[in-house]
Design a protein around this motif. Structure first.
Motif, short mmCIF file in Angstrom:
data_model
loop_
_atom_site.label_atom_id
_atom_site.label_comp_id
_atom_site.label_asym_id
_atom_site.label_seq_id
_atom_site.Cartn_x
_atom_site.Cartn_y
_atom_site.Cartn_z
N HIS A 140 10.78 33.65 41.45
CA HIS A 140 9.99 32.86 41.91
C HIS A 140 11.17 31.63 41.70
O HIS A 140 11.67 31.03 40.56
CB HIS A 140 8.79 32.48 41.10
N VAL A 228 10.88 34.33 46.23
CA VAL A 228 9.60 33.56 46.55
C VAL A 228 9.68 32.05 46.37
O VAL A 228 10.27 31.63 45.23
CB VAL A 228 8.41 34.28 45.74
N VAL A 250 9.90 35.41 50.46
CA VAL A 250 8.39 34.89 51.10
C VAL A 250 8.40 33.36 50.71
O VAL A 250 8.61 32.81 49.78
CB VAL A 250 7.39 35.62 50.16
N SER A 251 7.79 32.68 51.77
CA SER A 251 7.75 31.17 51.76
C SER A 251 6.54 30.71 52.33
O SER A 251 6.14 31.30 53.62
CB SER A 251 9.24 30.79 52.01
N LYS A 252 5.93 29.65 51.91
CA LYS A 252 5.19 28.90 52.85
C LYS A 252 5.96 28.37 54.00
O LYS A 252 6.94 27.87 53.87
CB LYS A 252 4.38 27.81 51.97
N LEU A 429 2.51 32.22 55.80
CA LEU A 429 3.51 32.53 55.19
C LEU A 429 4.66 33.28 55.90
O LEU A 429 4.24 33.68 57.01
CB LEU A 429 3.31 33.51 54.05
N THR A 431 8.08 35.79 56.26
CA THR A 431 8.71 36.83 55.19
C THR A 431 9.64 37.45 56.07
O THR A 431 9.47 37.62 57.28
CB THR A 431 7.85 37.67 54.32
N TYR A 457 3.06 35.86 46.88
CA TYR A 457 3.14 34.28 46.96
C TYR A 457 2.36 33.56 46.10
O TYR A 457 2.68 32.59 45.38
CB TYR A 457 2.92 33.72 48.20
N GLU A 460 3.07 32.28 42.21
CA GLU A 460 4.10 31.10 42.23
C GLU A 460 3.62 30.47 40.86
O GLU A 460 4.77 29.51 40.44
CB GLU A 460 4.09 30.08 43.35
#
Length: 575
Positions: A140, A228, A250-252, A429, A431, A457, A460
């Motif tokens: 993270h 992440v 993986v991200s917003k 999200l 990815t 996610y 976090e």
């Protein structure tokens, strides 16, 4: 009446003991037992003949002070934390309390800064996780502000300097800030740290961290890794770097991502249909959560011609949809007034003119707000003034002013409002993880369904725990430095203290240890041990516990769980 206690005799006799707070003893012993203190000494270049304390011992002295929850000492009073300590056993045979003054500790920080601290910290973290058997393929990534009093200093090569960044997360615009970039693994253990100038942006820090991963992790390790991060991670440069390094991520999704990538993903999710959330084990743990897993793309570059195919997880909650729906409803009257109020105040000469004015009002066909209009013929008598109006029995013919007005009846479409509420409440999200149902995977890189991406996610918070320890749980009351290099080195020391606390917490979770019915943490343990001291009897050459009833059993249960040799509670490992 309460019975008075018996009088006691007052002996004007000093009773001396040697010892340190139990939490400090655990922190320093963990530093020794993991081998971190020896690793620091091995990596720092210094002349042992000209130093009373090695750099590793300086780190040990500072960490012992940070684990003392009851008292926080400024840098120049660290020696007060060891006023009754057997310093020769803790830091070396020639070390006395007077050697723990601020200039000596500062020189140790100078030596630390001369080392590659990013690389050293990673090796310290690897040493700890390998020693206790913690493995993780999920990292993270996040950054935080660390505020300082002081004056801005000139930039220095290879040194992070504090700056006013204009948007500190703690709201203290009067302070200088450093930025701190951190990687925390799925076991909540900090694995990487690096301080930056307060003016450094998140995407820049993220990119440099990715470069560090590229040079310090093997290709085989990166093939299993998933990063992440928050929405600042997925700039075009960072996305391409992660793909180049073979990393999963993986991200917003940021609002401006990939030239309308959000709208394309929403369209595809609504077209294909949202499904109720079901966790990977098949149980519905979050009622009211709806999710869609879609393939789409992002467009980058000045001409928007660089396409990257990605996977988007689109989701929302029913309560958020209902809140948005209520917000739309409450705005209906205001919407009507904003668009049509000028028509209600206008007098039109003809019915045709009124109808045409109504048609010219620009209305979004998808809007839930609609108005039904009627033209009404209005008539008003005109009073006469002047002429013969002053004469008695004057009765002229009546005259009227006629015009057309609009009567408006607002109409609200619940169906359209519901569709808008659903779309507005969607969150995304992004990815590159493959889509595959896999309960026996080695890592998320083997495949994961959309629900698993969302759960990943939502972890976090693990990196936020390290930030909280850095800022409030661990640290000294005040630190007075004149040079950014010492501040940089001190942030390394604090990060090592957080690392040791993370390791202890992970071991307590593994053993399911509890304190007052709650999961034990190093922070809660330090509070529990405030009145417990680890003491040394020179006459008997023995370690003893001084504290409330049962303290010894609880204390040694902890040292057993952390695999600490009791000899290290008031000692160190020979080089």
């Amino acid at each position: 009446m309460l019975k008075k206690p018996d009088k006691i005799s007052i002996r004007h006799k000093e009773v001396h003991y040697e010892g340190i707070p139990a939490a400090s003893a655990i922190g320093m012993a963990l530093l020794e037992s993991t081998g971190v203190r020896r690793l620091i000494d091995q990596r720092c270049r210094f002349d042992p003949d000209r130093r009373i304390m090695s750099p590793g011992m300086v780190v040990k002295a500072l960490i012992g002070s940070t684990f003392n929850i009851r008292n926080k000492y400024p840098m120049y009073l660290v020696n007060k934390a060891y006023a009754s300590a057997p310093t020769d056993r803790l830091f070396g045979p020639n070390v006395c309390n007077d050697d723990l003054y601020d200039n000596a500790l500062g020189r140790g920080l100078d030596t630390l800064f001369g080392t590659d601290l990013d690389d050293l910290f990673k090796d310290c973290a690897d040493l700890c996780t390998e020693a206790f058997g913690f493995e993780s393929h999920v990292y993270h990534m996040d950054s935080t502000d660390i505020s300082f009093w002081g004056k801005e200093k000139e930039p220095e090569e290879g040194v992070a300097v504090p700056r006013r960044n204009g948007h500190p997360k703690d709201g203290r615009n009067d302070l200088l800030q450093y930025e701190m970039q951190v990687l925390t693994d799925s076991n909540r253990i900090i694995r990487y740290m690096k301080p930056y100038s307060g003016a450094t942006t998140d995407p820049v820090m993220d990119y440099q961290t990715l470069e560090f991963i590229g040079t310090h992790f093997t290709e085989d390790e990166r093939r299993l890794m998933t990063i992440v991060g928050d929405c600042k991670l997925v700039t075009e440069r960072n996305v391409r770097k992660m793909i180049e390094l073979g990393l999963g991520f993986v991200s917003k999704v940021p609002e401006d991502f990939g030239y309308h990538a959000i709208e394309r993903a929403k369209d595809e999710a609504l077209r294909s249909g949202m499904k109720r959330y079901v966790s990977e084990d098949g149980s519905r743990k979050k009622d009211g959560l709806w999710i869609a897993d879609v393939d789409s793309y992002a467009l980058f570059g000045p001409k928007k011609d660089r396409r990257t195919d990605l996977r988007f997880i689109v989701f929302n909650r029913e309560d958020e949809v209902h809140r948005r729906l209520e917000s739309i409803r409450s705005a209906s009257d205001e919407e009507v007034r904003h668009r049509y109020s000028h028509l209600k105040k206008t007098r039109f000469r003809t019915e045709f003119e009124a109808s045409e004015a109504f048609k010219k009002v620009r209305v979004d066909p998808d809007s839930p707000f609609r108005v039904e209009a009627r033209t009404v013929r209005m008539r008003e008598e005109i009073g006469l003034v002047g002429g013969d109006s002053h004469k008695k029995n004057y009765n002229p013919p009546k005259r009227y002013d006629e015009w057309w007005s609009m009567e408006l009846d607002p109409v609200f479409s619940e169906e359209k409002a519901w569709r808008i509420a659903i779309r507005d409440s969607l969150r995304l999200l992004v990815t590159n993880l493959p889509r595959k149902a896999s309960s026996d995977r080695t890592s998320y890189r083997d495949g994961v369904m959309g629900e698993g991406v969302l759960e990943l996610y939502n972890q976090e918070y693990k990196v936020e725990q390290s930030f909280r320890l850095m800022k409030s749980g661990i640290g000294m009351n005040s630190i007075y430095f004149q040079t950014p290099s010492r501040e940089n080195a001190m942030m390394f020391v604090v990060s090592v203290a957080v690392l040791l606390s993370n390791i202890a917490d992970a071991m307590f979770r593994r053993a399911d240890m509890r304190l007052d019915g709650r999961p034990m943490t190093m922070y809660s343990l330090a509070h529990e041990l405030q009145t417990t001291m680890v003491t040394f009897s020179r006459s008997d050459n023995a370690l003893e516990l001084m504290g409330p009833s049962g303290a010894a059993d609880r204390f040694f249960d902890v040292t057993d769980a952390l695999r600490i040799n009791p000899q290290l509670l008031l000692g160190y490992t020979e080089d």
